[in-house]
Design a protein around this motif. Structure first.
Motif, short mmCIF file in Angstrom:
data_model
loop_
_atom_site.label_atom_id
_atom_site.label_comp_id
_atom_site.label_asym_id
_atom_site.label_seq_id
_atom_site.Cartn_x
_atom_site.Cartn_y
_atom_site.Cartn_z
N ARG A 26 0.92 -1.27 -0.09
CA ARG A 26 0.14 0.17 -0.03
C ARG A 26 0.75 1.08 0.10
NH1 ARG A 26 -2.78 -3.25 3.48
NH2 ARG A 26 -2.03 -2.45 5.31
N TRP A 27 2.01 1.09 0.14
CA TRP A 27 2.95 2.27 -0.19
C TRP A 27 3.00 2.60 -1.82
CZ3 TRP A 27 7.44 4.75 2.35
CH2 TRP A 27 7.65 4.32 3.72
N ASN A 28 2.99 4.14 -1.84
CA ASN A 28 2.89 4.81 -3.02
C ASN A 28 1.67 4.21 -4.12
OD1 ASN A 28 5.71 5.91 -2.60
ND2 ASN A 28 6.43 3.54 -3.02
N LYS A 29 0.43 4.56 -3.25
CA LYS A 29 -0.85 4.02 -3.78
C LYS A 29 -0.97 4.29 -5.11
CE LYS A 29 -5.78 4.08 -2.68
NZ LYS A 29 -6.14 3.57 -4.01
N PRO A 59 0.94 -4.08 4.11
CA PRO A 59 1.35 -2.58 4.40
C PRO A 59 2.48 -2.21 3.40
CG PRO A 59 1.11 -3.72 6.22
CD PRO A 59 1.03 -4.79 5.35
N GLY A 60 3.50 -2.94 3.17
CA GLY A 60 4.61 -2.47 2.26
C GLY A 60 5.17 -3.75 1.53
N SER A 61 6.19 -3.35 0.85
CA SER A 61 6.84 -4.41 -0.06
C SER A 61 7.59 -5.43 0.71
CB SER A 61 8.06 -3.69 -1.00
OG SER A 61 7.00 -3.14 -2.11
N PHE A 62 8.20 -5.09 1.88
CA PHE A 62 8.64 -6.02 2.75
C PHE A 62 7.90 -7.13 3.33
CE2 PHE A 62 12.16 -7.49 5.38
CZ PHE A 62 11.78 -8.01 6.38
N GLU A 63 6.50 -6.93 3.20
CA GLU A 63 5.48 -7.87 3.68
C GLU A 63 5.13 -8.87 2.42
OE1 GLU A 63 5.16 -4.54 4.81
OE2 GLU A 63 6.54 -5.49 6.57
N LEU A 64 5.41 -8.60 1.20
CA LEU A 64 4.96 -9.14 0.15
C LEU A 64 5.33 -10.89 0.29
CD1 LEU A 64 5.39 -6.76 -2.81
CD2 LEU A 64 3.33 -7.31 -1.86
N GLY A 89 4.68 -4.33 -5.56
CA GLY A 89 5.08 -3.32 -4.77
C GLY A 89 5.91 -2.27 -5.43
N VAL A 90 6.07 -1.29 -4.86
CA VAL A 90 7.03 0.02 -5.41
C VAL A 90 7.89 0.50 -4.31
CG1 VAL A 90 6.66 2.26 -6.22
CG2 VAL A 90 4.84 0.75 -6.94
N LEU A 91 9.03 0.40 -4.57
CA LEU A 91 10.03 0.68 -3.75
C LEU A 91 10.65 1.86 -4.35
CD1 LEU A 91 11.19 -2.84 -2.66
CD2 LEU A 91 10.57 -1.10 -1.15
N ILE A 92 11.14 3.07 -3.73
CA ILE A 92 11.49 4.21 -4.24
C ILE A 92 12.66 4.52 -3.13
CG2 ILE A 92 11.54 6.58 -4.88
CD1 ILE A 92 8.33 5.96 -5.53
N LYS A 93 13.97 4.70 -3.78
CA LYS A 93 15.34 4.80 -3.06
C LYS A 93 14.90 6.26 -2.28
CE LYS A 93 19.49 5.25 -1.84
NZ LYS A 93 20.17 4.67 -0.85
N MET A 97 19.78 3.42 3.48
CA MET A 97 19.95 2.10 2.90
C MET A 97 18.78 1.36 2.95
SD MET A 97 22.92 1.74 1.36
CE MET A 97 23.48 -0.04 1.37
N HIS A 98 17.74 1.86 3.38
CA HIS A 98 16.46 0.97 3.78
C HIS A 98 15.96 0.44 2.53
CE1 HIS A 98 12.14 0.92 5.21
NE2 HIS A 98 12.65 0.05 5.91
N PHE A 99 16.04 1.21 1.52
CA PHE A 99 15.71 0.79 0.17
C PHE A 99 16.61 -0.44 -0.43
CE2 PHE A 99 14.43 1.32 -4.37
CZ PHE A 99 15.63 1.02 -5.01
N TYR A 101 18.09 -2.69 1.31
CA TYR A 101 17.90 -3.77 1.94
C TYR A 101 16.74 -4.70 1.90
CZ TYR A 101 22.16 -2.73 4.33
OH TYR A 101 23.69 -2.73 4.69
N ILE A 102 15.47 -3.74 1.79
CA ILE A 102 14.29 -4.19 1.17
C ILE A 102 14.22 -4.79 -0.15
CG2 ILE A 102 11.83 -3.77 0.92
CD1 ILE A 102 12.07 -1.40 3.18
N CYS A 103 14.81 -4.12 -1.07
CA CYS A 103 14.93 -4.86 -2.33
C CYS A 103 15.49 -6.12 -2.49
CB CYS A 103 15.59 -3.58 -3.50
SG CYS A 103 14.63 -2.27 -3.59
O1 LIG Z 1 10.61 2.85 3.09
N1 LIG Z 1 10.26 2.51 1.76
C1 LIG Z 1 9.22 1.80 1.23
C2 LIG Z 1 8.50 0.74 2.10
N2 LIG Z 1 8.78 0.62 3.16
C3 LIG Z 1 8.03 -0.28 4.25
C4 LIG Z 1 8.41 -1.66 4.26
O2 LIG Z 1 8.07 -2.16 2.87
C5 LIG Z 1 7.47 -2.29 5.40
O3 LIG Z 1 6.25 -2.26 5.07
C6 LIG Z 1 7.91 -1.59 6.70
O4 LIG Z 1 9.57 -1.74 6.98
C7 LIG Z 1 7.37 -2.70 7.87
O5 LIG Z 1 7.74 -3.99 7.94
N3 LIG Z 1 7.56 -0.33 1.41
C8 LIG Z 1 7.44 0.06 0.28
O6 LIG Z 1 6.59 -0.69 -0.46
N4 LIG Z 1 7.92 0.80 -0.61
C9 LIG Z 1 8.93 1.57 -0.10
O7 LIG Z 1 9.35 2.61 -0.99
#
Ligand SMILES: O=Nc1c(NC[C@H](O)[C@H](O)[C@H](O)CO)[nH]c(=O)[nH]c1=O
Length: 164
Positions: A26-29, A59-64, A89-93, A97-99, A101-103
């Motif tokens: 749901r990030w970057n809706k 919630p976010g891409s990390f949960e995918l 999901g849409v991850l934007i830098k 370095m959070h970006f 690691y999640i990618c």
């Molecule tokens: O930070 N940027 C982004 C992001 N962060 C949240 C993360 O995916 C996760 O939901 C939380 O860390 C909680 O676990 N999630 C995205 O989909 N895109 C982003 O660009």
């Protein structure tokens, strides 16, 4: 001439019996909504019934990755197994370095899920350095790029049918 991308769409596959899950962050809706629309549009062009396109969000891409596993397991337990799943999901830098690691973690785990779940898990995560890159890949900048969600819908159908 652009050489990237899938090229001419080949509608040789009949998706009318497929059941496809889409799970989106749901990030970057605004960008997510466009990608989701593109994926659904292409699935329907391949004959996938609207009632067989099941959409969930996290919630976010990390949960995918874990969300995808829970989603697939739940549908199987309901007696309505999925033939493919498209995590979007849409991850934007940002400035940290959070970006990165999640990618990396999300990409690696989604790849593994193909083998662990035994169904095609399509890579529908944009990993962009700028918002403009993300908008372009969702087809939101006229004349720039096509909506990558369409590619993901096509890949889901082909991978669910081709090797059966
Ligand atoms: O930070 N940027 C982004 C992001 N962060 C949240 C993360 O995916 C996760 O939901 C939380 O860390 C909680 O676990 N999630 C995205 O989909 N895109 C982003 O660009």
């Amino acid at each position: 001439m652009a050489v990237k991308g899938l090229g001419q769409l080949d509608l040789e596959y009949d998706g009318s019996d497929l059941r496809v899950g889409i799970i989106h962050a749901r990030w970057n809706k605004k960008i997510i909504d466009a990608l989701l629309e593109g994926a659904v549009k292409r699935l329907k062009e391949f004959g996938v019934k609207e009632s067989n396109i099941i959409i969930e969000s996290v919630p976010g891409s990390f949960e995918l990755p874990y969300g995808s596993k829970l989603f697939v397991d739940k549908q199987k337990a309901l007696g309505k197994p999925l033939d493919a799943i498209i995590p979007i999901g849409v991850l934007i830098k940002g400035s940290t370095m959070h970006f990165e690691y999640i990618c990396d973690a999300t990409t690696r785990q989604l790849m593994k899920l193909n083998f662990e779940l035994g169904i095609p898990v399509i890579f529908g995560v944009l990993t962009c350095l700028t918002e403009e890159q993300a908008f372009a890949r969702a087809g939101l900048i006229p004349g720039k790029m096509h909506n990558h969600g369409e590619d993901w819908g096509a890949a889901a159908v082909e991978m669910a049918i081709k090797f059966k």
